[in-house]
Write an enzyme that holds these catalytic residues in place. Structure first.
Site, PDB file in Angstrom:
ATOM      1  N   LEU A  64      -4.491   3.503  -9.238  1.00 27.53           N
ATOM      2  CA  LEU A  64      -5.137   2.241  -8.871  1.00 27.53           C
ATOM      3  C   LEU A  64      -4.463   1.634  -7.637  1.00 27.53           C
ATOM      4  CD1 LEU A  64      -5.391   0.681 -12.462  1.00 27.53           C
ATOM      5  CD2 LEU A  64      -7.131   1.979 -11.222  1.00 27.53           C
ATOM      6  N   PRO A  65      -4.568   2.316  -6.499  1.00 23.18           N
ATOM      7  CA  PRO A  65      -3.982   1.737  -5.288  1.00 23.18           C
ATOM      8  C   PRO A  65      -4.699   0.437  -4.942  1.00 23.18           C
ATOM      9  CG  PRO A  65      -5.312   3.656  -4.738  1.00 23.18           C
ATOM     10  CD  PRO A  65      -5.255   3.575  -6.236  1.00 23.18           C
ATOM     11  N   HIS A  66      -3.948  -0.516  -4.424  1.00 26.24           N
ATOM     12  CA  HIS A  66      -4.556  -1.797  -4.087  1.00 26.24           C
ATOM     13  C   HIS A  66      -3.760  -2.458  -2.970  1.00 26.24           C
ATOM     14  CE1 HIS A  66      -1.683  -2.306  -7.397  1.00 26.24           C
ATOM     15  NE2 HIS A  66      -1.374  -3.460  -6.843  1.00 26.24           N
ATOM     16  N   ALA A  67      -4.469  -3.325  -2.244  1.00 27.60           N
ATOM     17  CA  ALA A  67      -3.825  -4.002  -1.120  1.00 27.60           C
ATOM     18  C   ALA A  67      -4.577  -5.278  -0.793  1.00 27.60           C
ATOM     19  CB  ALA A  67      -3.810  -3.087   0.107  1.00 27.60           C
TER      20      ALA A  67
END
Length: 154
Positions: A64-67
């Site tokens: 769950l990459p997030h930015a």
């Protein structure tokens, strides 16, 4: 909040393989650019910056990459299914093949966390991920993802 509010059909892709985490993030950024108009280079950098704080591979083949990004006004998502799993440095050391990236405005606050919790809760279900892995069609994947809340709520 529902996944259908943050995930456009054009933001769902199936990718054969990614040679590295950075290459995967480049693919995700290209999808985010075509679906939402996000500038690809800052998107990749934001994902890499967040990843440097600790891997976003949550286990069981899911990441769950997030930015947070400037220039967007709401939380948006990109879903990628990898045909060949990628070593992602996940907490359980298992390679990743289900990736749901989230992008939020810099000042999103609680909305970013709500979206992350929603996606995490949804992808925690092994039977749900099995269904995603069994469907190589982006349109079908979008339907599965966006109909998940209405089934769970019933």
């Amino acid at each position: 909040m529902q996944i259908s509010n943050i995930l456009k059909q054009e933001a769902v892709r199936v990718i054969g393989a990614a040679s590295s985490k950075k290459r995967l993030f480049q693919e995700v950024a290209e999808v985010a650019h075509s679906a939402y108009g996000l500038d690809a280079s800052p998107t990749v950098e934001a994902l890499l910056d967040r990843e440097s704080l600790g891997p976003t591979g949550v286990g069981h083949g899911v990441a769950l990459p997030h930015a947070r990004l400037s220039g967007i006004d709401r939380v948006v998502g990109v879903f990628v299914s990898l045909e060949k799993p990628l070593d992602f440095g996940a907490v359980d050391r298992q390679p990743v093949d289900v990736v749901f990236a989230l992008f939020a405005p810099v000042d999103a606050g609680v909305e970013h966390l709500k979206a992350l919790a929603l996606v995490s809760r949804t992808l925690r279900e092994q039977s749900f991920c099995t269904k995603l892995r069994a469907n190589p069609d982006p349109s079908t994947l979008h339907t599965i993802l966006t109909e998940s809340q209405s089934v769970q709520a019933a």
